[in-house]
Design a protein around this motif. Structure first.
Motif, PDB file in Angstrom:
ATOM      1  N   VAL B 319       0.867  -1.175   0.000  1.00 29.29           N
ATOM      2  CA  VAL B 319       0.000   0.000   0.000  1.00 29.29           C
ATOM      3  C   VAL B 319       0.905   1.226   0.000  1.00 29.29           C
ATOM      4  CG1 VAL B 319      -0.167  -0.186   2.528  1.00 29.29           C
ATOM      5  CG2 VAL B 319      -1.791   1.265   1.287  1.00 29.29           C
ATOM      6  N   GLU B 321       1.276   4.011   1.651  1.00 32.29           N
ATOM      7  CA  GLU B 321       0.800   4.701   2.858  1.00 32.29           C
ATOM      8  C   GLU B 321       0.991   6.212   2.692  1.00 32.29           C
ATOM      9  OE1 GLU B 321      -0.800   3.516   5.399  1.00 32.29           O
ATOM     10  OE2 GLU B 321      -0.192   1.430   5.737  1.00 32.29           O
ATOM     11  N   GLN B 343       4.773   0.006   0.218  1.00 31.05           N
ATOM     12  CA  GLN B 343       5.404  -1.110   0.927  1.00 31.05           C
ATOM     13  C   GLN B 343       4.353  -2.036   1.539  1.00 31.05           C
ATOM     14  OE1 GLN B 343       7.746  -3.019   1.656  1.00 31.05           O
ATOM     15  NE2 GLN B 343       9.375  -2.111   0.423  1.00 31.05           N
ATOM     16  N   GLY B 344       4.814  -3.163   2.074  1.00 33.41           N
ATOM     17  CA  GLY B 344       3.941  -4.219   2.576  1.00 33.41           C
ATOM     18  C   GLY B 344       2.882  -3.759   3.567  1.00 33.41           C
ATOM     19  N   ARG B 350       8.343  -7.127   4.246  1.00 33.11           N
ATOM     20  CA  ARG B 350       8.839  -6.108   3.333  1.00 33.11           C
ATOM     21  C   ARG B 350       8.871  -6.661   1.899  1.00 33.11           C
ATOM     22  NH1 ARG B 350      14.545  -3.211   4.705  1.00 33.11           N
ATOM     23  NH2 ARG B 350      13.435  -3.241   6.674  1.00 33.11           N
ATOM     24  N   SER B 410      12.058   3.754   0.795  1.00 31.06           N
ATOM     25  CA  SER B 410      11.644   2.349   0.970  1.00 31.06           C
ATOM     26  C   SER B 410      10.465   1.946   0.082  1.00 31.06           C
ATOM     27  CB  SER B 410      11.305   1.998   2.423  1.00 31.06           C
ATOM     28  OG  SER B 410       9.952   2.298   2.722  1.00 31.06           O
ATOM     29  N   TYR B 411       9.785   2.933  -0.519  1.00 32.34           N
ATOM     30  CA  TYR B 411       8.629   2.608  -1.353  1.00 32.34           C
ATOM     31  C   TYR B 411       9.111   2.010  -2.675  1.00 32.34           C
ATOM     32  CZ  TYR B 411       5.214   4.963   1.657  1.00 32.34           C
ATOM     33  OH  TYR B 411       4.402   5.325   2.704  1.00 32.34           O
TER      34      TYR B 411
END
Lengths: 464, 464
Positions: B319, B321, B343-344, B350, B410-411
């Motif tokens: 998603v 976020e 990310q998860g 992850r 991190s996305y």
């Protein structure tokens, strides 16, 4: 252990890892003037965990904390399991001998103590401890706790978890007689209960959770883990000071807090009490909220949720789920319905009310029986106490010792603690029923009914 | 199997049992003029399950459904596992031969077919089937499906579930080549994913969910179970008709619906489109939403959530976020950020982007690699297809075949399907990147970029 592509062991540590990944710069913790982002929180947790590992902590070794609701105690909820240890968060309202018993019985090797509670342990024989770390709760470099963290490393610690049914924490609970019993929580239970609390309280990444509920109490009903799961913000609190809390409601834009009715009553009657701009979801447990309190909370723009549980059920197990059609009923009727304990959480099995043969009592709202529970929201047993475990978890169900009735709509309602029932003239009198009647009077805030010896009746109820 | 007091096998059936217990009179399902309460839904489910048992259904026997989003298909999501069978919800857009392959490959013994799709099976050799049940979707006593239910009994069916890792459903997915593969979901995965969807979409007991997303698609991303978990209301829908949907938004006070951008585009451009009084949470998957679409959705009072996943990940796995600070950025920048897959989920591990040696690519937003996933949000494998399972789940990770980049925050962001990458003049061109550039023009609603043979370049992109 076989590694399945479709299985990860459930652990609440994953919540912190994820929030640090997705929300690294978001505020995770606020404590007075201090605050930590999720990245900082994760690094502090890994420092604590790696330092304990470096000192030789073994898998499943117990690590005790004696603290108010500070960042250190919150960090412990991640760092101790991250290190592979088992967290023992001790009730800071206990006496020195009780604390000594818990330290000894749990076989804790490390003890972290907030400076305020240091006097409680000074007289104790603590030979069994490898190390005692004092927490000044200053966040300053000279704070012994900060020095402990500084000696660790901020990188993630390799997990030793093999099975989600391993013990993550032991929460000691005191009965009226005998020594405290250590209730064992599992990683799986902690994870599922944290998600349940997120769902029941409607937590999301915009939530700001105020720590009025002690974190030592059922690991803060698993909110220690649930708030982090959605990347919300924890606001720590050394003590429940209503004046300070009213300031925080506004300055921190609090959206959620939990507590017993007493906490809510203190807040509702404080001179600073006023209707808030934002709605606060308040979860109430420990005793049913009175009609007066419910009306007051609504006026303050607070949304009450009534839940029920015990240390053996990770905190809340049942919730009095609201029905939209109740909103059109008279206030007293709404309060009467909401004063019931309700039914199991989304991750819980049906709570039952049973007779001494463990058969369901009639769903008539009148026949009393004991409330029993089982499943993922029930603890694993008492640490090193097989007798008490066998007794309390007999027949595959946890026996709460709480006496209640089962209503026709499936909701349960407590009538008493088994030991509190007043036997007067041979009849059972529910102290809670008498209390609930008394608090309906608008002049009554709180009350407690106890048995008094009586020549005629054996016992008779008196309210205090 | 040992019965532990602190363990219940995770199963989404518990969600229906709980909602029928707590909200018996609440509307569970709306379908045109018909509606069912949670008590009625549970009784219909038990009737279907008990009837199948009475006919001799064996544990783990497959039961196929070929239906639009009707109450029958929703009921199947509970009744087939309740009976101990495995649900095979077939994509009703497939051709007859594909449906024939799925029926045969899954070894289904029972087939329930909506009247609209009966022609699709008429030419098939269906000797292996024990029984075919026609669903007229009328709810009337003469409907063969209703007659089937009437022959069952409304009492709860005793569970045969022993292990939450048993298979609850098989969802056939078609690649571009070869036969469809049957993706196996577990009870545990279905349960955890349903809770994740509740949390990510913010579902609660007041939610009204509209079934625009096909239930045959990843079991409706597990919303078939998640909506029930919180006692919300399912609004069924035989087909995606924008005019009818706009009526339902208002008449049923819809709060949530899901779909690919195409569905949202149809709705946003319909003459009936207007700003709604209530906010609708719309979850978008299948392709990133364009800046134009996002702006339109906001104007209609819709809150977009962008997710990504595959049949092998129970639907959504990641998603994007939202970060509150993004709200102050220019619209195009917000859209660019939200077009990423993120990310998860809270219950997922992850998601990684890796090179051919399964090493993480640089988090630079430029280096392309394959997206891989594992854990509780990943399926068990392909039914009776060990070769495809070994290939797709190699090294303990599910290989999505999707090519993406990993951003510094991190996305992850998809660039292409592995097979769609355009190689032009020896350089890789991401079709999605070209598409995303084109849809930023306000005059472009949707576009698709494909490779066209080119004498000079080998391939060249063209948009359609």
């Amino acid at each position: 252990m076989e590694q399945k592509v479709y299985r990860t062991e459930l652990t609440p540590l994953s919540f912190l890892e994820r929030s640090a990944l997705i929300f690294p710069d978001k505020t995770a913790v606020i404590h007075g003037e201090r605050s930590y982002t999720y990245q900082e929180m994760a690094e502090r947790v890994y420092r604590l965990a790696s330092r304990l590992r470096a000192l030789g902590l073994q898998k499943h070794e117990r690590v005790a904390f004696l603290c108010p609701n500070t960042p250190a105690l919150l960090e412990a909820h991640y760092a101790i399991p991250a290190a592979g240890g088992i967290l023992v968060a001790i009730n800071n309202r206990l006496s020195s001998p009780e604390i000594g018993f818990i330290l000894q019985h749990s076989g804790s090797k490390y003890l972290f103590v907030d400076h305020e509670f240091f006097p409680l342990i000074e007289a104790l024989n603590l030979e069994q401890l490898t190390q005692i770390i004092r927490i000044d709760d200053s966040g300053a470099p000279e704070d012994p706790y900060e020095q402990f963290l500084a000696a660790g490393t901020p990188e993630p610690v390799k997990s030793w978890l093999e099975d989600e049914e391993e013990t993550i924490s032991i929460n000691y609970t005191s009965g009226t007689t005998g020594n405290p019993k250590g209730v064992m929580y599992t990683y799986r239970g902690a994870y599922l209960n944290a998600l349940s609390e997120v769902i029941e309280s409607g937590l999301n990444s915009s939530s700001i959770y105020l720590w009025t509920l002690p974190m030592f109490h059922c690991n803060g009903w698993c909110f220690t883990w649930g708030v982090t799961a959605v990347g919300a913000t924890h606001v720590c609190l050394r003590k429940v000071d209503p004046s300070h809390i009213w300031e925080l409601f506004e300055s921190e834009k609090i959206t959620h807090y939990n507590g017993a009715p007493t906490v809510h009553i203190f807040l509702a009657h404080h001179p600073k009490a006023h209707r808030l701009e934002q709605q606060i979801t308040v979860t109430i447990a420990g005793a049913p909220p009175s009609p007066t309190l419910l009306a007051q909370l609504k006026q303050l723009n607070m949304r009450p949720i009534h839940v029920y549980g015990l240390t053996e059920t990770y905190g809340p197990y049942t919730v009095c789920e609201w029905h939209e059609e109740w909103a059109s009923l008279p206030q007293e009727e709404q309060a009467r319905l909401l004063a019931r304990q309700g039914q199991g959480y989304v991750t819980a099995e049906r709570a039952r009310v049973v007779d001494p043969n463990m058969q369901d009592v009639a769903w008539d709202g009148a026949t009393m029986g004991e409330v029993i529970m089982r499943g993922n929201n029930v603890a694993k047993g008492y640490y090193e106490n097989p007798e008490a475990t066998a007794r309390s978890f007999e027949g595959g169900w946890f026996h709460s010792g709480d006496i209640g009735v089962w209503h026709a709509d499936s909701y349960i309602e407590l009538r008493d603690r088994a030991k509190d029932v007043i036997i007067s003239g041979g009849e059972n009198i529910s102290t809670i029923e008498v209390e609930q009647t008394l608090v309906q009077h608008p002049a009554v805030l709180e009350c407690a009914v106890v048995a008094i010896p009586d020549e005629t009746w054996g016992n008779a109820p008196r309210h205090l």
